[in-house]
Design a protein around this motif. Structure first.
Motif, PDB file in Angstrom:
ATOM      1  N   LYS A   7      -3.546   4.388   2.086  1.00  0.00           N
ATOM      2  CA  LYS A   7      -3.910   4.134   3.481  1.00  0.00           C
ATOM      3  C   LYS A   7      -4.969   5.103   3.978  1.00  0.00           C
ATOM      4  N   ALA A  25      -9.195   4.387   3.597  1.00  0.00           N
ATOM      5  CA  ALA A  25     -10.004   3.514   4.439  1.00  0.00           C
ATOM      6  C   ALA A  25     -11.231   4.210   5.018  1.00  0.00           C
ATOM      7  N   THR A  61      -6.458  -3.828   5.295  1.00  0.00           N
ATOM      8  CA  THR A  61      -5.079  -3.414   5.539  1.00  0.00           C
ATOM      9  C   THR A  61      -4.344  -4.379   6.468  1.00  0.00           C
ATOM     10  N   PHE A  86       0.839  -1.196   0.000  1.00  0.00           N
ATOM     11  CA  PHE A  86       0.000   0.000   0.000  1.00  0.00           C
ATOM     12  C   PHE A  86       0.879   1.253   0.000  1.00  0.00           C
ATOM     13  N   GLU A 117      -3.540  -5.888  -0.086  1.00  0.00           N
ATOM     14  CA  GLU A 117      -2.505  -5.412  -1.006  1.00  0.00           C
ATOM     15  C   GLU A 117      -2.761  -5.960  -2.409  1.00  0.00           C
TER      16      GLU A 117
END
Length: 563
Positions: A70, A73, A80, A65, A103
């Protein structure tokens, strides 16, 4: 003399043969140019299985990522936590456990040069050719190794089997992948659809439940789903958070059922999937009184799902509390004042007026949606008509090569347009790609120059904009501005972030025009109408047009779209 006559056809045949050979070599050259190799950074990408062999085999590239991913989310469902694991269960066979929304995984064939002609790649028993999402990329380069881009992995499947066979149908390599999915997140419950709803719309959606939920309106999560729900409506809409997989927010489907014994049903594939729950009784939609529980997952897997319970209670419909709930806060003021009778009448009038306006706003929203769909249906044929006109002009000029290139680009653009034809909103990066494809087509015909400038992060923004909104403006700049300038013509498109606004500037160096005169072109007039209707739907957009002898500038401002 006779010998001379016989030699002329032989010479013509020799020329035609040479032309055919040159054309064949040219096509081979184009194929090699298009088959691009994408280099990957070892710091963020790695082979999962990583066998030490010179034989061809299947493998997965794991992409870590990035920092901007990130932060997604809070807007979309993603995994994650799950890391892929691999086990060698037999010769040439590996079992992999991986998160489908974790990923990003890219399926590749390593050591492809060792493959004999006639090999076959199958996904779940079906023969496949190449990657569908990035057809121009044929190879990946990682750690100095060149591997072949293979098929796109399916979504919503609990497991996937990928097999590579030689020309004798002998197994070369096989991956058996077991997928792990996070649970879908319910984003809103309402009696209306909210097709492009995001975090910024949470407060607005909650307003309805404030008046019509019998249970206390408490929200433990940043969404529009009350912790408990007891309502007297005849049908309900359940909307879900967006899904992030394969490196971007993509359309997804939700499988749902009512109760443990209900049948799993799938929604349509949408960026924001939703479904309408109702029960038809006679000719009327009517949810029967009782306690309900909906269960939902990405795959219809009974072992991994989320649930939401609610109550339908039509006996509450005629209660005093249901009809006077919004007036309770005035009781203290009424008791303290001596004008209690006048106050009650005024409050009742305000209450029923509010109810009437609420129903009117729903009807107006439905009407506006229909008008937008009507304008969208007019824009698509307008766009196709003008593109075909450009293609006809190249054919009339007997410019076969450019006409062929134009037709190839136009077919790609038309396919992307048709894929989004039923949607009012599309992701910003998709709209940017479609606009650049269109400009490249017109550049083939007129030979002008162009540049597209975007602020850092604009292309990675998870933002949806109205489909084809910029296209008529760009078309107008080309057709009436720079088409006659040839290589001296310059078209510039700038995507800029200003506070919470997205500003798109379209600039050309044509001869300009009188902006005070009404436009006669259909594309621009339809664009003005679309903006008016979108503003009614609380999508504030402004369009400013400035024209002079030095050129024309059109500024589209999407106000507060980045909140």
């Amino acid at each position: 003399m006779p010998s001379q006559l016989c030699s002329e056809p032989n010479q013509k045949g020799m020329k035609n043969w040479k032309h055919a050979v040159l054309l064949f070599l040219f096509l081979i050259l184009i194929a090699h140019v298009r088959a691009q190799t994408l280099g990957l950074d070892p710091a963020s990408s790695r082979f999962l299985i990583n066998p030490t062999t010179n034989e061809p085999c299947l493998d997965l590239i794991v992409h870590s990522f990035a920092e901007h991913e990130k932060r997604i989310a809070q807007h979309a469902v993603m995994d994650t936590v799950t890391k892929p694991k691999v086990h060698n269960i037999a010769a040439k066979v590996y079992h992999i456990t991986a998160g489908r929304m974790a990923e990003r995984l890219t399926l590749v064939i390593r050591n492809p040069a060792a493959l004999s002609p006639g090999y076959a790649l199958k996904v779940d028993g079906q023969l496949v050719n190449t990657r569908e999402d990035i057809p121009d990329i044929a190879y990946f380069q990682l750690n100095g190794e060149k591997c072949n881009a293979a098929a796109l992995l399916p979504f919503r499947s609990d497991s996937t089997t990928v097999s590579l066979f030689d020309h004798n149908k002998h197994l070369i390599s096989q991956l058996r992948i077991s997928w792990i999915y996070p649970r879908p997140e319910l984003f809103y419950v309402d009696i209306r659809h909210h097709f492009a709803a995001g975090i910024q719309d949470t407060v607005e959606i909650r307003k309805f439940m404030h008046f019509f939920n019998k249970a206390p309106n408490k929200y433990s999560h940043p969404n529009a789903v009350p912790d408990s729900l007891s309502i007297a409506e005849n049908e309900l809409v359940f909307g879900f958070k967006r899904a992030y997989y394969d490196g971007k927010v993509r359309p997804s489907r939700i499988s749902y059922r009512v109760g443990e014994k209900g049948q799993w049903v799938g929604t349509t594939s949408e960026i924001t999937p939703n479904f309408l729950l109702r029960h038809v009784k006679g000719n009327w939609p009517w949810l029967v009184d009782g306690r309900y529980e909906i269960q939902y997952s990405y795959t219809g897997n009974a072992k991994s799902y989320s649930s939401y319970a609610f109550t339908i209670d039509h006996t509450w419909l005629g209660s005093f509390i249901y009809n006077a709930k919004s007036l309770l806060w005035l009781m203290g003021m009424v008791m303290m004042s001596k004008l209690w009778f006048t106050t009650i009448l005024a409050c009742l009038a305000m209450y029923f007026y509010f109810r009437k306006r609420l129903r009117k706003s729903r009807d107006q929203a439905r009407k506006t949606n229909l008008e937008l769909q009507s304008i969208q249906s007019q824009l698509n044929p307008h766009f196709v008509f003008n593109a075909l006109g450009s293609l006809q002009a190249l054919i009339n000029q007997n410019d076969v090569d450019r006409a062929n290139n134009y037709l190839t680009g136009f077919s790609r653009l038309l396919r992307n347009t048709l894929q989004n034809s039923g949607r009012e909103m599309v992701p910003l990066d998709v709209e940017m790609a479609n606009i650049e494809n269109y400009i490249q087509l017109e550049q083939l015909r007129f030979g002008f120059r162009y540049e597209i400038i975007a602020d850092e992060g604009v292309r990675h923004m998870q933002l949806e904009v109205p489909s084809l909104l910029m296209q008529p403006v760009v078309e107008n700049a080309v057709k009436h501005g720079i088409s006659v300038l040839g290589a001296k013509g310059m078209l510039q498109i700038i995507f800029k972030i200003e506070n919470t606004n997205l500003v798109i500037t379209i600039r050309d160096n044509g001869h300009g025009f009188d902006t005070s005169q009404p436009t006669t072109g259909k594309g621009l007039s339809l664009t003005h109408e679309r903006i008016k209707l979108l503003n009614k739907q609380k999508y504030p957009i402004t369009m400013q047009m400035i024209s002079a002898k030095e050129g024309t500038v059109v500024i589209l401002t999407f106000k507060n779209w980045l909140k």
